[in-house]
Design a protein around this motif. Structure first.
Motif, PDB file in Angstrom:
ATOM      1  N   ASP A 181       0.621  -1.396   0.203  1.00 39.48           N
ATOM      2  CA  ASP A 181       0.165   0.372   0.224  1.00 39.48           C
ATOM      3  C   ASP A 181       0.820   1.154   0.134  1.00 39.48           C
ATOM      4  O   ASP A 181       0.931   1.819   1.591  1.00 39.48           O
ATOM      5  CB  ASP A 181      -0.698  -0.003   1.379  1.00 39.48           C
ATOM      6  N   PRO A 208       2.062   4.129  -0.249  1.00 34.92           N
ATOM      7  CA  PRO A 208       2.739   6.307  -0.041  1.00 34.92           C
ATOM      8  C   PRO A 208       2.798   6.615   0.069  1.00 34.92           C
ATOM      9  O   PRO A 208       3.122   8.295   0.255  1.00 34.92           O
ATOM     10  CB  PRO A 208       2.553   5.077   2.242  1.00 34.92           C
ATOM     11  N   ALA A 264       2.950   9.196  -2.007  1.00 34.83           N
ATOM     12  CA  ALA A 264       2.245  10.885  -2.296  1.00 34.83           C
ATOM     13  C   ALA A 264       1.284  11.211  -1.559  1.00 34.83           C
ATOM     14  O   ALA A 264       1.390  12.325  -1.254  1.00 34.83           O
ATOM     15  CB  ALA A 264       1.569  10.856  -3.397  1.00 34.83           C
ATOM     16  N   SER A 265       1.677  10.891  -0.454  1.00 34.57           N
ATOM     17  CA  SER A 265       0.339  10.999   1.168  1.00 34.57           C
ATOM     18  C   SER A 265       1.270  12.133   1.587  1.00 34.57           C
ATOM     19  O   SER A 265       2.537  11.940   2.117  1.00 34.57           O
ATOM     20  CB  SER A 265       0.490  10.067   1.550  1.00 34.57           C
ATOM     21  N   LEU A 322      -0.364  13.205   3.952  1.00 33.66           N
ATOM     22  CA  LEU A 322      -0.042  13.147   5.911  1.00 33.66           C
ATOM     23  C   LEU A 322       0.528  12.031   6.024  1.00 33.66           C
ATOM     24  O   LEU A 322       0.301  11.516   7.495  1.00 33.66           O
ATOM     25  CB  LEU A 322      -2.220  12.704   5.585  1.00 33.66           C
ATOM     26  N   PHE A 323       0.674  10.497   5.142  1.00 35.61           N
ATOM     27  CA  PHE A 323       1.729  10.166   5.655  1.00 35.61           C
ATOM     28  C   PHE A 323       2.880  10.232   6.451  1.00 35.61           C
ATOM     29  O   PHE A 323       3.800   9.974   7.171  1.00 35.61           O
ATOM     30  CB  PHE A 323       1.912   8.945   4.508  1.00 35.61           C
ATOM     31  N   VAL A 347       0.298   0.329   7.229  1.00 34.03           N
ATOM     32  CA  VAL A 347      -0.166   1.598   6.311  1.00 34.03           C
ATOM     33  C   VAL A 347      -1.583   1.569   6.502  1.00 34.03           C
ATOM     34  O   VAL A 347      -1.929  -0.001   6.359  1.00 34.03           O
ATOM     35  CB  VAL A 347       0.008   1.928   4.533  1.00 34.03           C
ATOM     36  N   GLU A 380      -5.296   3.857   4.987  1.00 34.96           N
ATOM     37  CA  GLU A 380      -6.168   5.205   4.074  1.00 34.96           C
ATOM     38  C   GLU A 380      -5.176   5.909   4.315  1.00 34.96           C
ATOM     39  O   GLU A 380      -5.300   7.034   4.310  1.00 34.96           O
ATOM     40  CB  GLU A 380      -7.248   5.448   5.236  1.00 34.96           C
ATOM     41  N   GLY A 381      -3.595   5.558   3.924  1.00 37.94           N
ATOM     42  CA  GLY A 381      -2.881   6.428   3.249  1.00 37.94           C
ATOM     43  C   GLY A 381      -2.172   7.331   4.767  1.00 37.94           C
ATOM     44  O   GLY A 381      -1.353   8.324   4.526  1.00 37.94           O
ATOM     45  N   ARG A 382      -2.205   6.732   5.655  1.00 38.05           N
ATOM     46  CA  ARG A 382      -1.123   7.213   7.352  1.00 38.05           C
ATOM     47  C   ARG A 382      -0.647   5.770   7.271  1.00 38.05           C
ATOM     48  O   ARG A 382      -0.777   4.852   7.742  1.00 38.05           O
ATOM     49  CB  ARG A 382      -3.094   7.348   8.156  1.00 38.05           C
ATOM     50  N   LEU A 415       8.751   8.273  -0.215  1.00 34.92           N
ATOM     51  CA  LEU A 415       8.011   9.380   0.046  1.00 34.92           C
ATOM     52  C   LEU A 415       8.285  10.133  -1.911  1.00 34.92           C
ATOM     53  O   LEU A 415       9.854   9.919  -2.035  1.00 34.92           O
ATOM     54  CB  LEU A 415       8.409   9.932   1.129  1.00 34.92           C
ATOM     55  N   PRO A 475       6.516  14.987  -0.379  1.00 31.52           N
ATOM     56  CA  PRO A 475       6.252  14.704   0.786  1.00 31.52           C
ATOM     57  C   PRO A 475       7.614  14.780   1.467  1.00 31.52           C
ATOM     58  O   PRO A 475       7.046  14.817   3.137  1.00 31.52           O
ATOM     59  CB  PRO A 475       5.538  12.723   0.495  1.00 31.52           C
TER      60      PRO A 475
END
Length: 293
Positions: A115, A117, A119-120, A122-123, A206, A208-210, A236, A240
């Motif tokens: 999963d 992350p 581009a997140s 928030l992550f 991970v 939900e992107g967190r 990342l 990010p």
């Protein structure tokens, strides 16, 4: 993946669990597919994970290693708001498996290998919070004393030369040699801080992107505070990454040392695991792509 690598199967694990921990005898045992290179992982019921070292060794030495991992896991557990595994018990050799093995709590979530992350934002904020939380732990006078990553970059020259030689047919080695020549001598003025030590995608959960949790906490220890910055190149995209840099207030030298540690780790992954663990090899390539941009 390794010369003389041990094997362990679900029937063997069921027998070991049933004989040594009868309270879990009726729980299902399931092997977990993982790109990990150190342990075979089996889930026991819903709440436990058993870890079996893959490299053979002297049992007393392996036991000391597992006990040190458990101590590190206890130190980290609850120190940040992010979940980390907690040690439960160390098992004995048996049923054809020659080494001690460890049981810890199971953490729900999907690894960042599956999963992504990258581009997140928030992550990225969560990751910075975790790194900062680990750095805030008391070193209790401890300093880096190992031979792995986290000390002097130049101590890895021989290994990097091996990696360059083994990667001639895989990578733009002349360009990578020039980059290492620039990075290896980066000066350092900041003191050792506590670090997780191996923030690669397979050790990061991970949801939900967190950031949902962090695995493989046995490497917790005092080291170059830039060491955990390997995560920003492993995990990342450029935007990010800057979020993490700003949140941790990294100066240019610390940031570049983190880049150097990520480079050192990635160089060993591409060729070493090319056939035996393609997931790890691809991760190394992706990290190198980020490092050289």
């Amino acid at each position: 993946m390794h010369t003389g690598q041990l094997t362990v199967s679900e029937p063997v694990v069921r027998r070991l669990v049933g004989e040594q921990f009868p309270q879990w005898r009726e729980l299902p045992v399931t092997e977990i597919a993982s790109p990990g290179t150190v342990n075979a992982i089996f889930r026991i019921g819903d709440g436990l994970a058993a870890r079996f070292p893959l490299k053979d060794g002297e049992p007393d030495g392996i036991r000391r290693w597992l006990e040190a991992e458990a101590e590190a896991a206890r130190e980290l557990a609850g120190s940040t708001r992010f979940r980390t595994p907690e040690p439960v018990v160390i098992g004995e050799p048996g049923a054809g498996y020659p080494l001690p093995w460890a049981v810890q709590t199971w953490l729900p979530g999907v690894t960042a290998t599956d999963d992504d992350p990258a581009a997140s934002v928030l992550f990225a904020r969560d990751l910075a919070e975790f790194i900062g939380g680990v750095r805030a732990l008391d070193t209790r006078g401890r300093t880096f004393g190992g031979s792995g990553r986290g000390g002097d970059l130049r101590a890895h020259d021989v290994w990097m030369e091996t990696c360059f030689e083994r990667s001639e047919h895989l990578l733009d080695v002349p360009r990578l040699r020039r980059l290492w020549a620039d990075l290896r001598g980066l000066p350092r003025t900041d003191a050792d801080r506590m670090t997780h030590g191996d923030l690669i995608p397979g050790n990061v959960l991970v949801a939900e992107g967190r950031l949902a949790g962090v695995l493989d906490t046995g490497g917790l220890g005092a080291a170059d505070p830039a060491l955990d910055l390997v995560a920003v190149w492993h995990l990342l995209d450029a935007g990010p990454r800057e979020v993490v840099r700003e949140a941790l207030a990294c100066d240019d030298l610390q940031w570049q040392r983190g880049r150097a540690w990520a480079f050192q780790q990635a160089m060993g992954l591409v060729w070493y695991y090319l056939d035996s663990n393609p997931t790890m090899s691809r991760m190394g390539r992706r990290t190198l792509d980020r490092v050289i941009r």
